[in-house]
Structure formats: C-alpha cells, structure tokens
Design a protein around this motif. Structure first.
Motif, PDB file in Angstrom:
ATOM      1  N   VAL A 194       0.812  -1.211   0.000  1.00 31.68           N
ATOM      2  CA  VAL A 194       0.000   0.000   0.000  1.00 31.68           C
ATOM      3  C   VAL A 194       0.851   1.269   0.000  1.00 31.68           C
ATOM      4  N   GLY A 195       2.147   1.126   0.216  1.00 37.28           N
ATOM      5  CA  GLY A 195       3.018   2.296   0.196  1.00 37.28           C
ATOM      6  C   GLY A 195       2.955   3.045   1.502  1.00 37.28           C
ATOM      7  N   PRO A 196       3.731   4.023   1.748  1.00 39.53           N
ATOM      8  CA  PRO A 196       4.763   4.502   0.825  1.00 39.53           C
ATOM      9  C   PRO A 196       5.935   3.532   0.781  1.00 39.53           C
ATOM     10  N   ARG A 197       6.674   3.601  -0.305  1.00 45.56           N
ATOM     11  CA  ARG A 197       7.899   2.816  -0.382  1.00 45.56           C
ATOM     12  C   ARG A 197       9.028   3.750  -0.773  1.00 45.56           C
ATOM     13  N   PHE A 198      10.193   3.473  -0.222  1.00 40.70           N
ATOM     14  CA  PHE A 198      11.339   4.321  -0.524  1.00 40.70           C
ATOM     15  C   PHE A 198      12.632   3.551  -0.285  1.00 40.70           C
ATOM     16  N   CYS A 199      13.709   4.157  -0.731  1.00 46.48           N
ATOM     17  CA  CYS A 199      15.033   3.542  -0.645  1.00 46.48           C
ATOM     18  C   CYS A 199      15.957   4.537   0.045  1.00 46.48           C
ATOM     19  N   LEU A 200      16.688   4.073   1.048  1.00 44.43           N
ATOM     20  CA  LEU A 200      17.613   4.927   1.778  1.00 44.43           C
ATOM     21  C   LEU A 200      19.048   4.550   1.426  1.00 44.43           C
ATOM     22  N   ASN A 201      19.865   5.561   1.198  1.00 47.09           N
ATOM     23  CA  ASN A 201      21.281   5.353   0.948  1.00 47.09           C
ATOM     24  C   ASN A 201      22.035   6.005   2.103  1.00 47.09           C
ATOM     25  N   PRO A 202      22.314   5.255   3.175  1.00 49.30           N
ATOM     26  CA  PRO A 202      22.950   5.877   4.342  1.00 49.30           C
ATOM     27  C   PRO A 202      24.373   6.330   4.028  1.00 49.30           C
ATOM     28  N   ILE A 203      24.702   7.532   4.486  1.00 50.77           N
ATOM     29  CA  ILE A 203      26.033   8.091   4.272  1.00 50.77           C
ATOM     30  C   ILE A 203      26.880   7.848   5.513  1.00 50.77           C
ATOM     31  N   LYS A 204      26.365   8.315   6.649  1.00 50.47           N
ATOM     32  CA  LYS A 204      27.049   8.104   7.927  1.00 50.47           C
ATOM     33  C   LYS A 204      26.004   7.836   8.999  1.00 50.47           C
ATOM     34  N   ILE A 205      26.384   6.996   9.949  1.00 49.70           N
ATOM     35  CA  ILE A 205      25.534   6.752  11.112  1.00 49.70           C
ATOM     36  C   ILE A 205      26.360   7.117  12.334  1.00 49.70           C
ATOM     37  N   PHE A 206      25.836   8.067  13.111  1.00 44.00           N
ATOM     38  CA  PHE A 206      26.539   8.557  14.291  1.00 44.00           C
ATOM     39  C   PHE A 206      26.032   7.868  15.548  1.00 44.00           C
ATOM     40  N   GLY A 207      26.840   7.907  16.588  1.00 44.06           N
ATOM     41  CA  GLY A 207      26.477   7.314  17.869  1.00 44.06           C
ATOM     42  C   GLY A 207      25.434   8.138  18.608  1.00 44.06           C
ATOM     43  N   GLY A 208      25.393   9.459  18.391  1.00 39.55           N
ATOM     44  CA  GLY A 208      24.427  10.328  19.050  1.00 39.55           C
ATOM     45  C   GLY A 208      23.360  10.787  18.077  1.00 39.55           C
ATOM     46  N   SER A 209      22.549  11.744  18.501  1.00 40.44           N
ATOM     47  CA  SER A 209      21.464  12.235  17.650  1.00 40.44           C
ATOM     48  C   SER A 209      21.993  12.901  16.387  1.00 40.44           C
ATOM     49  N   PHE A 210      22.838  13.918  16.536  1.00 44.55           N
ATOM     50  CA  PHE A 210      23.380  14.626  15.383  1.00 44.55           C
ATOM     51  C   PHE A 210      24.903  14.719  15.448  1.00 44.55           C
ATOM     52  N   GLY A 211      25.521  13.826  16.163  1.00 45.21           N
ATOM     53  CA  GLY A 211      26.968  13.847  16.291  1.00 45.21           C
ATOM     54  C   GLY A 211      27.434  12.657  17.092  1.00 45.21           C
TER      55      GLY A 211
END
Length: 137
Positions: A60-77
């Motif tokens: 039924v959607g939505p469908r999408f594709c993620l291309n992760p660049i970096k994954i950090f240990g914290g929320s934004f760092g």
C-alpha cells in the motif's frame, strides 16, 4: 516501537495489526516497503485463527530507498558508527563533470597547436601548375 507504534489508548487505534513494515538491505541500500494484511470480508469466508492461507499481503506504500552516508552514535553527532565507502557527493560529481569539460577544451587547444607545428614542419612546395589555367588579360 517508539517510532512506528500507535500511541497507547489512542481513540482511533484498533486492537489488531493490519500492516507489515519491511526493511531490507539490498545493494548497500535500505529498502522500505509497507504492506497491508488483506483478508476476505464476507461472512462465508470468515478467517479462523489458523487460516493464514487465505490472508494476502498487498503493498500500500509509501515505499522508498535509503542510501545511508554516515551513522553517528548520538542524535546529530558523536562517534561515527558507519560510513558508506561507496557514497559520492553531488558536489564531487559536478566537479568531475567540470574537469571533463575543461579537459575537452584543453584537448582542442592542444590539437590546434599540434596542427600548426605540423604545418610549419611540413610546408607545401609551391605548385608549378597553379598559374596554368589563368587566362592572359
């Protein structure tokens, strides 16, 4: 559960599960699909508890594709837990295209100079028949 669950005691929440979220990793991308569990709704085809053969999944959607660049240990760092070695930023792609175009121009200039040098080294001898067909006035 914190991200996708319905809040407890929500007034429109149903006491059953009718959706399936699928997260799969293919080609170094995270693919997301949303399926609905579909069962027949007429009285004759009532589904028993063990009647999984009559249930179907409908996307039924939505469908999408993620291309992760970096994954950090914290929320934004924080420490970098994952970094995609295959990711190329759009700025790098644009710079490469610009360099290709610049290289194309430099190639043209170089060819022009080579042609001039070739003409200077291999001068044509004067044509002895050049004036043959000119009429005398």
């Amino acid at each position: 559960m914190q991200i996708f669950a319905t809040p407890k005691d929500h007034r429109k929440a149903k006491p059953f599960h009718d959706h399936v979220f699928v997260f799969s990793i293919v080609d170094d991308h995270i693919w997301f699909r949303n399926y609905q569990i579909s069962v027949p709704h007429n009285e004759i085809d009532k589904v028993d508890k063990g009647g999984l053969d009559k249930m179907t999944l409908v996307e039924v959607g939505p469908r999408f594709c993620l291309n992760p660049i970096k994954i950090f240990g914290g929320s934004f760092g924080g420490p970098t837990l994952f970094e995609n070695p295959f990711y190329v930023s759009p700025n790098q792609i644009r710079a490469l295209e610009k360099r290709k175009k610049a290289g194309k121009y430099a190639k043209k200039v170089k060819a022009k100079v080579r042609r001039k040098m070739h003409e200077m080294e291999n001068t044509l001898e004067p044509d002895e028949f050049a004036d043959l067909w000119k009429g005398e006035d």
